[in-house]
Design a protein around this motif. Structure first.
Motif, PDB file in Angstrom:
ATOM      1  N   ALA A   1       0.874  -1.193   0.000  1.00 44.81           N
ATOM      2  CA  ALA A   1       0.000   0.000   0.000  1.00 44.81           C
ATOM      3  C   ALA A   1       0.902   1.232   0.000  1.00 44.81           C
ATOM      4  O   ALA A   1       2.059   1.164   0.413  1.00 44.81           O
ATOM      5  CB  ALA A   1      -0.887   0.026   1.241  1.00 44.81           C
ATOM      6  N   SER A   2       0.353   2.336  -0.468  1.00 45.02           N
ATOM      7  CA  SER A   2       1.063   3.616  -0.323  1.00 45.02           C
ATOM      8  C   SER A   2       0.794   4.088   1.100  1.00 45.02           C
ATOM      9  O   SER A   2      -0.312   3.928   1.620  1.00 45.02           O
ATOM     10  CB  SER A   2       0.509   4.621  -1.334  1.00 45.02           C
ATOM     11  N   LYS A   3       1.822   4.706   1.760  1.00 43.76           N
ATOM     12  CA  LYS A   3       1.641   4.926   3.209  1.00 43.76           C
ATOM     13  C   LYS A   3       2.138   6.285   3.693  1.00 43.76           C
ATOM     14  O   LYS A   3       2.301   6.504   4.884  1.00 43.76           O
ATOM     15  CB  LYS A   3       2.362   3.835   3.972  1.00 43.76           C
ATOM     16  N   ALA A   4       2.378   7.219   2.782  1.00 39.37           N
ATOM     17  CA  ALA A   4       2.876   8.531   3.251  1.00 39.37           C
ATOM     18  C   ALA A   4       1.684   9.482   3.430  1.00 39.37           C
ATOM     19  O   ALA A   4       0.986   9.822   2.469  1.00 39.37           O
ATOM     20  CB  ALA A   4       3.872   9.101   2.252  1.00 39.37           C
ATOM     21  N   VAL A   5       1.490   9.883   4.685  1.00 35.56           N
ATOM     22  CA  VAL A   5       0.318  10.709   5.020  1.00 35.56           C
ATOM     23  C   VAL A   5       0.292  11.979   4.161  1.00 35.56           C
ATOM     24  O   VAL A   5      -0.710  12.288   3.505  1.00 35.56           O
ATOM     25  CB  VAL A   5       0.374  11.058   6.521  1.00 35.56           C
TER      26      VAL A   5
ATOM     27  N   VAL B   1     -13.259  10.314  12.097  1.00 38.37           N
ATOM     28  CA  VAL B   1     -13.119  10.751  10.697  1.00 38.37           C
ATOM     29  C   VAL B   1     -11.622  10.837  10.375  1.00 38.37           C
ATOM     30  O   VAL B   1     -10.845  11.402  11.141  1.00 38.37           O
ATOM     31  CB  VAL B   1     -13.775  12.145  10.502  1.00 38.37           C
ATOM     32  N   ALA B   2     -11.233  10.206   9.275  1.00 41.54           N
ATOM     33  CA  ALA B   2      -9.804  10.084   8.944  1.00 41.54           C
ATOM     34  C   ALA B   2      -9.153  11.460   8.811  1.00 41.54           C
ATOM     35  O   ALA B   2      -9.761  12.409   8.327  1.00 41.54           O
ATOM     36  CB  ALA B   2      -9.647   9.304   7.653  1.00 41.54           C
ATOM     37  N   MET B   3      -7.884  11.522   9.254  1.00 45.73           N
ATOM     38  CA  MET B   3      -7.123  12.784   9.208  1.00 45.73           C
ATOM     39  C   MET B   3      -6.447  12.958   7.855  1.00 45.73           C
ATOM     40  O   MET B   3      -5.892  13.997   7.562  1.00 45.73           O
ATOM     41  CB  MET B   3      -6.034  12.781  10.277  1.00 45.73           C
ATOM     42  N   SER B   4      -6.466  11.887   7.015  1.00 48.08           N
ATOM     43  CA  SER B   4      -5.799  11.984   5.700  1.00 48.08           C
ATOM     44  C   SER B   4      -6.384  10.921   4.784  1.00 48.08           C
ATOM     45  O   SER B   4      -6.950   9.933   5.266  1.00 48.08           O
ATOM     46  CB  SER B   4      -4.292  11.705   5.859  1.00 48.08           C
ATOM     47  N   PRO B   5      -6.256  11.083   3.475  1.00 52.29           N
ATOM     48  CA  PRO B   5      -6.697  10.022   2.555  1.00 52.29           C
ATOM     49  C   PRO B   5      -6.020   8.688   2.851  1.00 52.29           C
ATOM     50  O   PRO B   5      -6.647   7.639   2.810  1.00 52.29           O
ATOM     51  CB  PRO B   5      -6.293  10.562   1.183  1.00 52.29           C
ATOM     52  N   TYR B   6      -4.750   8.747   3.280  1.00 56.39           N
ATOM     53  CA  TYR B   6      -4.056   7.495   3.661  1.00 56.39           C
ATOM     54  C   TYR B   6      -4.820   6.813   4.796  1.00 56.39           C
ATOM     55  O   TYR B   6      -5.189   5.635   4.694  1.00 56.39           O
ATOM     56  CB  TYR B   6      -2.609   7.779   4.091  1.00 56.39           C
TER      57      TYR B   6
ATOM     58  N   PRO C   1      -4.634  12.240  -3.516  1.00 58.09           N
ATOM     59  CA  PRO C   1      -5.583  11.263  -2.945  1.00 58.09           C
ATOM     60  C   PRO C   1      -5.946  10.122  -3.886  1.00 58.09           C
ATOM     61  O   PRO C   1      -6.050   8.975  -3.454  1.00 58.09           O
ATOM     62  CB  PRO C   1      -6.802  12.111  -2.584  1.00 58.09           C
ATOM     63  N   LEU C   2      -6.075  10.422  -5.193  1.00 53.44           N
ATOM     64  CA  LEU C   2      -6.525   9.350  -6.096  1.00 53.44           C
ATOM     65  C   LEU C   2      -5.485   8.239  -6.208  1.00 53.44           C
ATOM     66  O   LEU C   2      -5.821   7.067  -6.358  1.00 53.44           O
ATOM     67  CB  LEU C   2      -6.857   9.919  -7.479  1.00 53.44           C
ATOM     68  N   LEU C   3      -4.202   8.609  -6.106  1.00 57.77           N
ATOM     69  CA  LEU C   3      -3.149   7.574  -6.122  1.00 57.77           C
ATOM     70  C   LEU C   3      -3.396   6.606  -4.967  1.00 57.77           C
ATOM     71  O   LEU C   3      -3.323   5.390  -5.105  1.00 57.77           O
ATOM     72  CB  LEU C   3      -1.770   8.231  -5.961  1.00 57.77           C
ATOM     73  N   TYR C   4      -3.771   7.169  -3.809  1.00 59.19           N
ATOM     74  CA  TYR C   4      -3.982   6.348  -2.600  1.00 59.19           C
ATOM     75  C   TYR C   4      -5.261   5.531  -2.700  1.00 59.19           C
ATOM     76  O   TYR C   4      -5.276   4.342  -2.387  1.00 59.19           O
ATOM     77  CB  TYR C   4      -3.942   7.250  -1.363  1.00 59.19           C
ATOM     78  N   TYR C   5      -6.353   6.155  -3.202  1.00 57.58           N
ATOM     79  CA  TYR C   5      -7.602   5.392  -3.280  1.00 57.58           C
ATOM     80  C   TYR C   5      -7.476   4.283  -4.321  1.00 57.58           C
ATOM     81  O   TYR C   5      -7.903   3.153  -4.111  1.00 57.58           O
ATOM     82  CB  TYR C   5      -8.779   6.326  -3.562  1.00 57.58           C
TER      83      TYR C   5
ATOM     84  N   ASN D   1      -4.583   2.811  -5.473  1.00 57.96           N
ATOM     85  CA  ASN D   1      -3.618   1.778  -5.088  1.00 57.96           C
ATOM     86  C   ASN D   1      -4.102   0.974  -3.889  1.00 57.96           C
ATOM     87  O   ASN D   1      -4.177  -0.251  -3.919  1.00 57.96           O
ATOM     88  CB  ASN D   1      -2.262   2.435  -4.777  1.00 57.96           C
ATOM     89  N   ASN D   2      -4.470   1.658  -2.830  1.00 56.20           N
ATOM     90  CA  ASN D   2      -4.732   0.936  -1.573  1.00 56.20           C
ATOM     91  C   ASN D   2      -6.063   0.195  -1.589  1.00 56.20           C
ATOM     92  O   ASN D   2      -6.208  -0.828  -0.916  1.00 56.20           O
ATOM     93  CB  ASN D   2      -4.673   1.914  -0.391  1.00 56.20           C
ATOM     94  N   ILE D   3      -7.029   0.708  -2.330  1.00 58.20           N
ATOM     95  CA  ILE D   3      -8.343   0.058  -2.320  1.00 58.20           C
ATOM     96  C   ILE D   3      -8.449  -1.009  -3.408  1.00 58.20           C
ATOM     97  O   ILE D   3      -8.845  -2.153  -3.144  1.00 58.20           O
ATOM     98  CB  ILE D   3      -9.478   1.105  -2.478  1.00 58.20           C
ATOM     99  N   SER D   4      -8.032  -0.674  -4.640  1.00 55.65           N
ATOM    100  CA  SER D   4      -8.237  -1.664  -5.712  1.00 55.65           C
ATOM    101  C   SER D   4      -7.382  -2.909  -5.481  1.00 55.65           C
ATOM    102  O   SER D   4      -7.831  -4.028  -5.693  1.00 55.65           O
ATOM    103  CB  SER D   4      -7.927  -1.063  -7.089  1.00 55.65           C
ATOM    104  N   SER D   5      -6.174  -2.709  -4.939  1.00 52.21           N
ATOM    105  CA  SER D   5      -5.324  -3.901  -4.719  1.00 52.21           C
ATOM    106  C   SER D   5      -5.969  -4.819  -3.678  1.00 52.21           C
ATOM    107  O   SER D   5      -5.958  -6.047  -3.817  1.00 52.21           O
ATOM    108  CB  SER D   5      -3.932  -3.475  -4.260  1.00 52.21           C
ATOM    109  N   LEU D   6      -6.582  -4.220  -2.663  1.00 48.62           N
ATOM    110  CA  LEU D   6      -7.261  -5.026  -1.644  1.00 48.62           C
ATOM    111  C   LEU D   6      -8.440  -5.767  -2.258  1.00 48.62           C
ATOM    112  O   LEU D   6      -8.621  -6.976  -2.030  1.00 48.62           O
ATOM    113  CB  LEU D   6      -7.732  -4.115  -0.500  1.00 48.62           C
ATOM    114  N   VAL D   7      -9.227  -5.083  -3.071  1.00 54.39           N
ATOM    115  CA  VAL D   7     -10.406  -5.711  -3.697  1.00 54.39           C
ATOM    116  C   VAL D   7      -9.986  -6.901  -4.564  1.00 54.39           C
ATOM    117  O   VAL D   7     -10.558  -7.996  -4.466  1.00 54.39           O
ATOM    118  CB  VAL D   7     -11.185  -4.674  -4.535  1.00 54.39           C
ATOM    119  N   TYR D   8      -8.937  -6.723  -5.370  1.00 57.20           N
ATOM    120  CA  TYR D   8      -8.536  -7.810  -6.294  1.00 57.20           C
ATOM    121  C   TYR D   8      -8.011  -9.017  -5.518  1.00 57.20           C
ATOM    122  O   TYR D   8      -8.238 -10.161  -5.884  1.00 57.20           O
ATOM    123  CB  TYR D   8      -7.488  -7.300  -7.285  1.00 57.20           C
TER     124      TYR D   8
END
Ligand code: WQD
Length: 339
Positions: A83-87, A145-150, A94-98, A100-107
């Motif tokens: 996952a990408s992890k730099a706050v 509520v999250a403090m960052s997209p990460y 944000p879109l890089l994080y959503y 990378n981190n979400i689609s890889s988990l779904v697949y």
């Protein structure tokens, strides 16, 4: 039984591969090398004497993920670090994080859902608690509520797993890390210095070795004993060992809930100045630092209530803040000597 470790060439992933191999597990690593290098594979082999299988795959590539699992039918245990992890970066992009981190988990979960039995360990973070109201922080502390997209991708990731678990036959464990620091005592693997460090301890060691002119201490006007923010710094080797304990729990303990959640920390809070003092004492290195303003998005205090991990998971930390700083410093000197 072969274990897939995604992000297995990363900081926590590589230390976990070492501990899995030490316990006799066969490991396959998937990594897209976006935040790691192939040298890490050599480091793992120099520690354990065993070279894990490795495939360079980007988990955003759904077909590549499907192809991998069709070629590795024997994999039923997955530890998902990738996952990408730099706050800060997540705020800028944000879109890089959503993506990378979400689609890889779904697949990954789509592949696990096809299996008659599977075990899934998800790398989560105490960041899901935001600024918790009560210290130490228990697993049932409210998700803020999250403090960052990460941080949001970690919260969303947990929710996806909870939803999927209801209609799947695999068991999952969510591990919420506090602040991982340090390096393997062999200095064969550690936190790779790719770019300017965002985290405190790599910035400290790079300042001490002369790569950075000084450490900025982000705020000393917090409502804490010395005014600097408090975190729970956990040695990465203790953290890695928790993943082996969690995997064994999934493999050998049959009457588990579909999803279990554990906070992984030492249970002890240390301020930024505590860490600086401990570093100077442990290494004999004087640190050049300057008090600056607060960093946007930082919380005041976070340290773990470790009772559930100790009693239910059967795991606790053994290494101290000083051990972690000593190992981080040894790793920093090793990098300097090899560059
Ligand atoms: C720790 C303390 C800073 C750098 C983040 C993520 C978390 C996890 C760990 C991925 C804070 C202070 C820092 C510096 C400083 N990441 N600091 N000068 O922000 O607690 O947690 O990294 O899993 O999810 O949120 O860690 O190491 O950045 O900061 O004073 O140059 O050190 O203000 O108080 P953080 P950190």
């Amino acid at each position: 039984m072969r274990v897939l470790v995604t992000g297995g060439l990363g900081f926590i992933g590589s230390h976990t591969v070492v501990e899995l191999q030490n316990e006799g597990f066969e490991v396959v690593i998937i990594d897209n090398l976006s935040n790691s290098t192939m040298d890490v594979l050599g480091g793992i082999e120099r520690i354990t004497g065993k070279k894990p299988l490795f495939e360079q795959i980007d988990l955003r590539d759904k077909l590549a993920v499907q192809h991998f699992f069709s070629n590795h039918q024997d994999i039923s245990g997955v530890i998902h670090f990738a996952a990408s992890k730099a706050v800060g970066e997540s705020v800028e992009n944000p879109l890089l994080y959503y993506e990378n981190n979400i689609s890889s988990l779904v697949y990954l979960l789509q592949e696990l859902q096809k299996k008659p039995e599977a075990h899934f360990i998800f790398s989560s973070s105490c960041t899901v608690y935001g600024q918790a109201k009560k210290m130490p922080i228990t697993e049932d502390a409210p998700i803020q509520v999250a403090m960052s997209p990460y941080g949001n991708t970690k919260q969303i990731g947990e929710e996806i797993i909870l939803d999927v678990a209801k209609v799947s036959n695999f068991k999952s464990i969510l591990l919420r890390y506090f602040n991982p620091i340090g390096a393997h005592p062999s200095a064969e693997i550690g936190e790779l210095p790719l770019g300017v460090p965002q985290n405190l301890v790599p910035f400290i060691t790079q300042t001490a070795i002369g790569l950075r002119e000084k450490l900025s201490v982000f705020g000393n006007d917090y409502p804490t004993a010395d005014g600097t923010a408090i975190r729970d710094y956990i040695h990465v080797v203790d953290l890695a060992k928790a993943h082996v304990v969690a995997l064994k729990r999934l493999l050998y303990n049959k009457n588990l809930e579909k999803v279990e959640i554990f906070n992984l920390g030492t249970g002890k809070g240390s301020s930024v100045l505590d860490v600086i003092t401990a570093f100077e004492k442990t290494t004999g290195q004087k640190l050049n630092y300057q008090i600056e303003g607060r960093r946007a998005g930082d919380i005041v205090e976070a340290y773990a209530d470790t009772q559930k991990a100790n009693k239910v998971l059967g795991w606790k930390t053994h290494l101290t803040l000083e051990d972690a700083l000593r190992d981080a410093w040894r790793w920093e000197k090793k990098i300097k000597n090899t560059n």
